[in-house]
Design an enzyme around this catalytic site. Sequence first.
Site, mmCIF file in Angstrom:
data_model
loop_
_atom_site.group_PDB
_atom_site.id
_atom_site.type_symbol
_atom_site.label_atom_id
_atom_site.label_comp_id
_atom_site.label_asym_id
_atom_site.label_seq_id
_atom_site.Cartn_x
_atom_site.Cartn_y
_atom_site.Cartn_z
ATOM 1 N N ASP A 1 -8.900 27.696 70.563
ATOM 2 C CA ASP A 1 -7.529 27.989 69.773
ATOM 3 C C ASP A 1 -6.551 28.839 70.450
ATOM 4 O O ASP A 1 -6.909 29.172 71.421
ATOM 5 C CB ASP A 1 -8.022 28.140 68.365
ATOM 6 C CG ASP A 1 -8.301 29.859 68.101
ATOM 7 O OD1 ASP A 1 -8.504 30.499 69.123
ATOM 8 O OD2 ASP A 1 -8.364 30.116 67.154
ATOM 9 N N HIS B 1 -41.209 27.809 72.597
ATOM 10 C CA HIS B 1 -39.869 27.816 72.424
ATOM 11 C C HIS B 1 -39.498 26.166 72.458
ATOM 12 O O HIS B 1 -38.481 26.130 71.436
ATOM 13 C CB HIS B 1 -39.185 28.526 73.559
ATOM 14 C CG HIS B 1 -39.337 29.927 73.556
ATOM 15 N ND1 HIS B 1 -39.201 30.558 72.518
ATOM 16 C CD2 HIS B 1 -39.896 30.800 74.461
ATOM 17 C CE1 HIS B 1 -39.541 31.871 72.765
ATOM 18 N NE2 HIS B 1 -40.077 31.925 73.975
HETATM 19 C C1 RB5 Z 1 -7.215 32.732 64.151
HETATM 20 O O1 RB5 Z 1 -6.451 33.437 63.434
HETATM 21 C C2 RB5 Z 1 -8.626 32.626 63.809
HETATM 22 O O2 RB5 Z 1 -8.941 32.455 62.693
HETATM 23 C C3 RB5 Z 1 -9.654 32.075 64.663
HETATM 24 O O3 RB5 Z 1 -9.489 32.291 66.053
HETATM 25 C C4 RB5 Z 1 -11.043 32.368 64.654
HETATM 26 O O4 RB5 Z 1 -11.354 33.570 64.922
HETATM 27 C C5 RB5 Z 1 -11.736 31.786 63.562
HETATM 28 O O5 RB5 Z 1 -12.885 31.993 63.193
#
Ligand code: RB5
Length: 151
Positions: free
Chosen positions: A12, A138
């Site tokens: 992201d 494992h």
């Molecule tokens: C984004 O603000 C944040 O929520 C995302 O990068 C992540 O940490 C979510 O788990």
Amino acid sequence: MPDDMRIAVGSDHAAEAAKDEMVEYLKSRGYDVVDVTVVVDGRADYPIAGHKVARMVHSGEFPRGLLMCGTGLGMSYVANRYKGVRGALCLDRDYARLAREHNDSNILIMPGRATIYAPHREILETWLDTPFSGVDRHARRVRQIEDPEAE
Ligand code: RB5
């Protein structure tokens, strides 16, 4: 290009810069990298890249994946919804080594934003270079992730 040198990558916005560094590192090692990240106006909802990469590994199209978001937690929730996907949130080299040796992890997850104990590159290097131990106990436990009755 051998199949095991292919890796699907996604992040992201919170981890985009760190992810870009890892993409460069992977390429410098000769990996064939497919980066599914799409950041628009400085934002990218982590589940979108998370589902894409997890599906690419779940389907067998890619043997390995790398996912990064701010904490790594959101990507973990998404990736581990898929059968056959073993997404490991790793904060240091020991986690990375054990995620491979014991759990045969096929997606490495790292936090872009949180304080971590080791540089991303060290964690990624260890995760890439550590084979699954393959020892019986494992291997059985990895099978039991999907089926608790597995032998
Ligand atoms: C984004 O603000 C944040 O929520 C995302 O990068 C992540 O940490 C979510 O788990």
